[in-house]
Design a protein around this motif. Structure first.
Motif, PDB file in Angstrom:
ATOM      1  N   ASN A 238      66.011 102.000  68.833  1.00 54.99           N
ATOM      2  CA  ASN A 238      65.547 103.463  69.157  1.00 54.99           C
ATOM      3  C   ASN A 238      65.265 104.096  67.511  1.00 54.99           C
ATOM      4  O   ASN A 238      66.089 105.098  67.388  1.00 54.99           O
ATOM      5  CB  ASN A 238      66.542 104.156  70.062  1.00 54.99           C
ATOM      6  CG  ASN A 238      65.908 105.620  70.588  1.00 54.99           C
ATOM      7  OD1 ASN A 238      64.747 105.863  70.110  1.00 54.99           O
ATOM      8  ND2 ASN A 238      66.802 105.826  71.372  1.00 54.99           N
ATOM      9  N   PRO A 239      64.515 103.870  67.253  1.00 57.05           N
ATOM     10  CA  PRO A 239      64.280 104.475  65.636  1.00 57.05           C
ATOM     11  C   PRO A 239      63.926 105.919  65.710  1.00 57.05           C
ATOM     12  O   PRO A 239      64.405 106.476  64.739  1.00 57.05           O
ATOM     13  CB  PRO A 239      62.756 103.640  65.034  1.00 57.05           C
ATOM     14  CG  PRO A 239      62.285 103.063  66.626  1.00 57.05           C
ATOM     15  CD  PRO A 239      63.220 102.995  67.457  1.00 57.05           C
ATOM     16  N   MET A 240      63.119 106.356  66.757  1.00 59.90           N
ATOM     17  CA  MET A 240      63.084 107.898  66.493  1.00 59.90           C
ATOM     18  C   MET A 240      64.314 108.553  66.819  1.00 59.90           C
ATOM     19  O   MET A 240      64.386 109.806  66.341  1.00 59.90           O
ATOM     20  CB  MET A 240      61.824 108.294  67.587  1.00 59.90           C
ATOM     21  CG  MET A 240      60.436 108.372  67.279  1.00 59.90           C
ATOM     22  SD  MET A 240      60.226 109.308  65.582  1.00 59.90           S
ATOM     23  CE  MET A 240      60.505 110.858  65.997  1.00 59.90           C
TER      24      MET A 240
ATOM     25  N   GLY B 254      54.249 106.170  61.311  1.00 58.80           N
ATOM     26  CA  GLY B 254      54.297 105.527  59.947  1.00 58.80           C
ATOM     27  C   GLY B 254      55.982 104.961  59.686  1.00 58.80           C
ATOM     28  O   GLY B 254      56.308 104.533  58.712  1.00 58.80           O
ATOM     29  N   ALA B 255      56.675 105.006  60.646  1.00 60.39           N
ATOM     30  CA  ALA B 255      58.215 104.737  60.293  1.00 60.39           C
ATOM     31  C   ALA B 255      58.272 103.341  60.087  1.00 60.39           C
ATOM     32  O   ALA B 255      58.982 103.170  59.339  1.00 60.39           O
ATOM     33  CB  ALA B 255      58.919 105.414  61.776  1.00 60.39           C
TER      34      ALA B 255
ATOM     35  N   GLY C 268      69.534 102.592  59.511  1.00 60.00           N
ATOM     36  CA  GLY C 268      69.483 100.961  59.707  1.00 60.00           C
ATOM     37  C   GLY C 268      69.877 100.471  60.933  1.00 60.00           C
ATOM     38  O   GLY C 268      69.301  99.470  61.422  1.00 60.00           O
ATOM     39  N   ALA C 269      70.815 100.988  61.723  1.00 63.97           N
ATOM     40  CA  ALA C 269      71.346 100.570  62.963  1.00 63.97           C
ATOM     41  C   ALA C 269      70.508 100.903  63.945  1.00 63.97           C
ATOM     42  O   ALA C 269      70.494 100.009  64.926  1.00 63.97           O
ATOM     43  CB  ALA C 269      72.844 101.413  63.164  1.00 63.97           C
TER      44      ALA C 269
ATOM     45  N   SER D 299      60.465 112.034  53.625  1.00 62.56           N
ATOM     46  CA  SER D 299      59.819 110.953  54.637  1.00 62.56           C
ATOM     47  C   SER D 299      60.560 111.043  55.871  1.00 62.56           C
ATOM     48  O   SER D 299      59.894 110.848  57.185  1.00 62.56           O
ATOM     49  CB  SER D 299      59.909 109.595  53.963  1.00 62.56           C
ATOM     50  OG  SER D 299      61.002 109.189  53.567  1.00 62.56           O
ATOM     51  N   THR D 300      61.722 111.247  56.116  1.00 65.07           N
ATOM     52  CA  THR D 300      62.673 111.421  57.290  1.00 65.07           C
ATOM     53  C   THR D 300      61.968 112.486  58.080  1.00 65.07           C
ATOM     54  O   THR D 300      61.593 112.349  59.206  1.00 65.07           O
ATOM     55  CB  THR D 300      63.974 111.319  56.927  1.00 65.07           C
ATOM     56  OG1 THR D 300      64.424 110.083  56.310  1.00 65.07           O
ATOM     57  CG2 THR D 300      64.640 111.530  58.270  1.00 65.07           C
ATOM     58  N   PHE D 301      61.907 113.673  57.482  1.00 67.24           N
ATOM     59  CA  PHE D 301      61.509 114.880  58.189  1.00 67.24           C
ATOM     60  C   PHE D 301      60.000 114.959  58.595  1.00 67.24           C
ATOM     61  O   PHE D 301      59.795 115.146  59.635  1.00 67.24           O
ATOM     62  CB  PHE D 301      61.700 116.248  57.237  1.00 67.24           C
ATOM     63  CG  PHE D 301      63.108 116.456  56.885  1.00 67.24           C
ATOM     64  CD1 PHE D 301      64.139 116.054  57.652  1.00 67.24           C
ATOM     65  CD2 PHE D 301      63.101 116.923  55.474  1.00 67.24           C
ATOM     66  CE1 PHE D 301      65.455 116.629  57.133  1.00 67.24           C
ATOM     67  CE2 PHE D 301      64.364 117.303  55.088  1.00 67.24           C
ATOM     68  CZ  PHE D 301      65.724 117.201  55.830  1.00 67.24           C
ATOM     69  N   ALA D 302      59.161 114.060  57.739  1.00 70.29           N
ATOM     70  CA  ALA D 302      57.795 113.786  58.072  1.00 70.29           C
ATOM     71  C   ALA D 302      57.686 112.869  59.318  1.00 70.29           C
ATOM     72  O   ALA D 302      56.844 113.041  60.146  1.00 70.29           O
ATOM     73  CB  ALA D 302      56.879 113.594  57.067  1.00 70.29           C
ATOM     74  N   ILE D 303      58.574 111.801  59.282  1.00 67.02           N
ATOM     75  CA  ILE D 303      58.494 110.929  60.427  1.00 67.02           C
ATOM     76  C   ILE D 303      58.879 111.598  61.916  1.00 67.02           C
ATOM     77  O   ILE D 303      58.201 111.528  62.690  1.00 67.02           O
ATOM     78  CB  ILE D 303      59.365 109.711  60.133  1.00 67.02           C
ATOM     79  CG1 ILE D 303      58.653 108.667  59.032  1.00 67.02           C
ATOM     80  CG2 ILE D 303      59.806 108.843  61.460  1.00 67.02           C
ATOM     81  CD1 ILE D 303      59.388 107.853  58.410  1.00 67.02           C
ATOM     82  N   VAL D 304      60.013 112.624  61.697  1.00 66.65           N
ATOM     83  CA  VAL D 304      60.472 113.220  62.967  1.00 66.65           C
ATOM     84  C   VAL D 304      59.397 114.034  63.260  1.00 66.65           C
ATOM     85  O   VAL D 304      59.022 114.091  64.526  1.00 66.65           O
ATOM     86  CB  VAL D 304      61.537 113.826  62.512  1.00 66.65           C
ATOM     87  CG1 VAL D 304      61.890 114.755  63.832  1.00 66.65           C
ATOM     88  CG2 VAL D 304      62.754 112.835  62.494  1.00 66.65           C
TER      89      VAL D 304
END
Length: 118
Positions: free
Chosen positions: A92-94, A33-34, A86-87, A22-27
Protein backbone atom coordinates in the motif's frame (compact mmCIF):
# COMPACT_ATOMS: atom_id res chain seq x y z
CA UNK A 1 36.62 20.76 11.02
CA UNK A 2 34.75 23.63 9.41
CA UNK A 3 34.83 21.91 6.00
CA UNK A 4 33.45 18.72 7.54
CA UNK A 5 30.56 20.69 9.04
CA UNK A 6 29.83 22.44 5.75
CA UNK A 7 29.74 19.14 3.86
CA UNK A 8 27.61 17.38 6.49
CA UNK A 9 25.15 20.27 6.72
CA UNK A 10 24.91 20.47 2.94
CA UNK A 11 24.27 16.75 2.55
CA UNK A 12 21.77 16.75 5.42
CA UNK A 13 19.79 19.69 4.04
CA UNK A 14 19.87 18.72 0.36
CA UNK A 15 19.01 15.09 1.03
CA UNK A 16 16.30 16.02 3.50
CA UNK A 17 14.69 18.61 1.24
CA UNK A 18 14.54 16.13 -1.65
CA UNK A 19 13.26 13.30 0.53
CA UNK A 20 10.58 15.29 2.34
CA UNK A 21 9.68 17.35 -0.72
CA UNK A 22 9.24 14.35 -2.99
CA UNK A 23 7.21 12.58 -0.30
CA UNK A 24 4.89 15.59 0.06
CA UNK A 25 4.61 15.89 -3.74
CA UNK A 26 3.77 12.20 -4.16
CA UNK A 27 1.03 12.46 -1.54
CA UNK A 28 -0.33 15.67 -3.07
CA UNK A 29 -0.35 14.18 -6.58
CA UNK A 30 -2.15 11.01 -5.53
CA UNK A 31 0.86 8.78 -6.05
CA UNK A 32 2.05 10.00 -9.44
CA UNK A 33 5.70 9.06 -9.88
CA UNK A 34 5.95 7.10 -6.65
CA UNK A 35 7.53 3.95 -8.14
CA UNK A 36 10.12 5.96 -10.09
CA UNK A 37 11.02 8.05 -7.04
CA UNK A 38 11.35 5.20 -4.56
CA UNK A 39 15.05 4.54 -5.21
CA UNK A 40 16.06 8.21 -5.16
CA UNK A 41 13.97 8.76 -2.03
CA UNK A 42 15.68 5.92 -0.18
CA UNK A 43 19.08 7.15 -1.37
CA UNK A 44 18.28 10.63 -0.08
CA UNK A 45 16.97 9.15 3.17
CA UNK A 46 20.20 7.23 3.67
CA UNK A 47 22.38 10.26 2.97
CA UNK A 48 20.23 12.46 5.20
CA UNK A 49 20.30 10.06 8.14
CA UNK A 50 24.03 9.37 7.85
CA UNK A 51 24.83 13.09 7.61
CA UNK A 52 22.58 13.67 10.63
CA UNK A 53 24.50 11.04 12.60
CA UNK A 54 27.72 12.79 11.62
CA UNK A 55 26.38 16.18 12.67
CA UNK A 56 25.21 14.75 15.98
CA UNK A 57 28.65 13.28 16.64
CA UNK A 58 30.37 16.58 15.90
CA UNK A 59 27.95 19.08 17.41
CA UNK A 60 26.17 17.38 20.31
CA UNK A 61 28.80 16.10 22.70
CA UNK A 62 28.24 16.27 26.42
CA UNK A 63 25.04 16.23 28.43
CA UNK A 64 21.73 16.07 26.63
CA UNK A 65 19.25 18.88 26.97
CA UNK A 66 15.92 19.93 25.45
CA UNK A 67 17.57 20.67 22.10
CA UNK A 68 18.99 17.16 21.82
CA UNK A 69 15.68 15.61 22.86
CA UNK A 70 13.85 17.61 20.19
CA UNK A 71 16.38 16.63 17.53
CA UNK A 72 16.23 12.99 18.65
CA UNK A 73 12.44 13.01 18.22
CA UNK A 74 12.90 14.32 14.68
CA UNK A 75 15.58 11.75 13.94
CA UNK A 76 13.41 8.88 15.17
CA UNK A 77 10.49 10.12 13.07
CA UNK A 78 12.76 10.33 10.00
CA UNK A 79 14.03 6.79 10.50
CA UNK A 80 10.47 5.58 11.02
CA UNK A 81 9.39 7.37 7.83
CA UNK A 82 12.05 5.55 5.81
CA UNK A 83 10.99 2.25 7.36
CA UNK A 84 7.33 2.88 6.55
CA UNK A 85 8.14 3.85 2.98
CA UNK A 86 10.19 0.70 2.51
CA UNK A 87 7.74 -1.63 4.23
CA UNK A 88 4.67 -0.40 2.35
CA UNK A 89 6.27 -0.06 -1.07
CA UNK A 90 4.62 -3.18 -2.51
CA UNK A 91 1.38 -3.51 -0.54
CA UNK A 92 0.00 0.00 0.00
CA UNK A 93 2.46 2.64 -1.16
CA UNK A 94 0.10 5.62 -0.88
CA UNK A 95 -0.75 4.84 2.72
CA UNK A 96 2.95 4.51 3.45
CA UNK A 97 3.72 7.80 1.73
CA UNK A 98 0.99 9.56 3.73
CA UNK A 99 2.29 8.19 7.02
CA UNK A 100 5.86 9.06 6.02
CA UNK A 101 4.78 12.59 5.09
CA UNK A 102 3.36 13.08 8.58
CA UNK A 103 6.50 11.71 10.19
CA UNK A 104 8.74 13.88 8.00
CA UNK A 105 6.64 16.91 8.89
CA UNK A 106 7.37 16.23 12.57
CA UNK A 107 11.04 15.86 11.63
CA UNK A 108 11.16 19.21 9.83
CA UNK A 109 9.36 20.97 12.68
CA UNK A 110 11.69 19.38 15.23
CA UNK A 111 14.75 20.65 13.39
CA UNK A 112 13.23 24.10 13.01
CA UNK A 113 12.33 24.53 16.69
CA UNK A 114 15.21 22.63 18.35
CA UNK A 115 17.27 25.77 18.88
CA UNK A 116 14.41 27.51 20.65
CA UNK A 117 13.19 24.85 23.10
CA UNK A 118 14.18 24.83 26.73
Amino acid sequence: MQLVLIVLIGLHILGGVFWAGSTFAIVRSGGAGAPALFGPQMGAATITVLAGVGLWAVLHRGPEGPMEHTLALGALCAIAAAGVQGATRKKNPMKGQRIAAGLLLITVISMAIARYVG
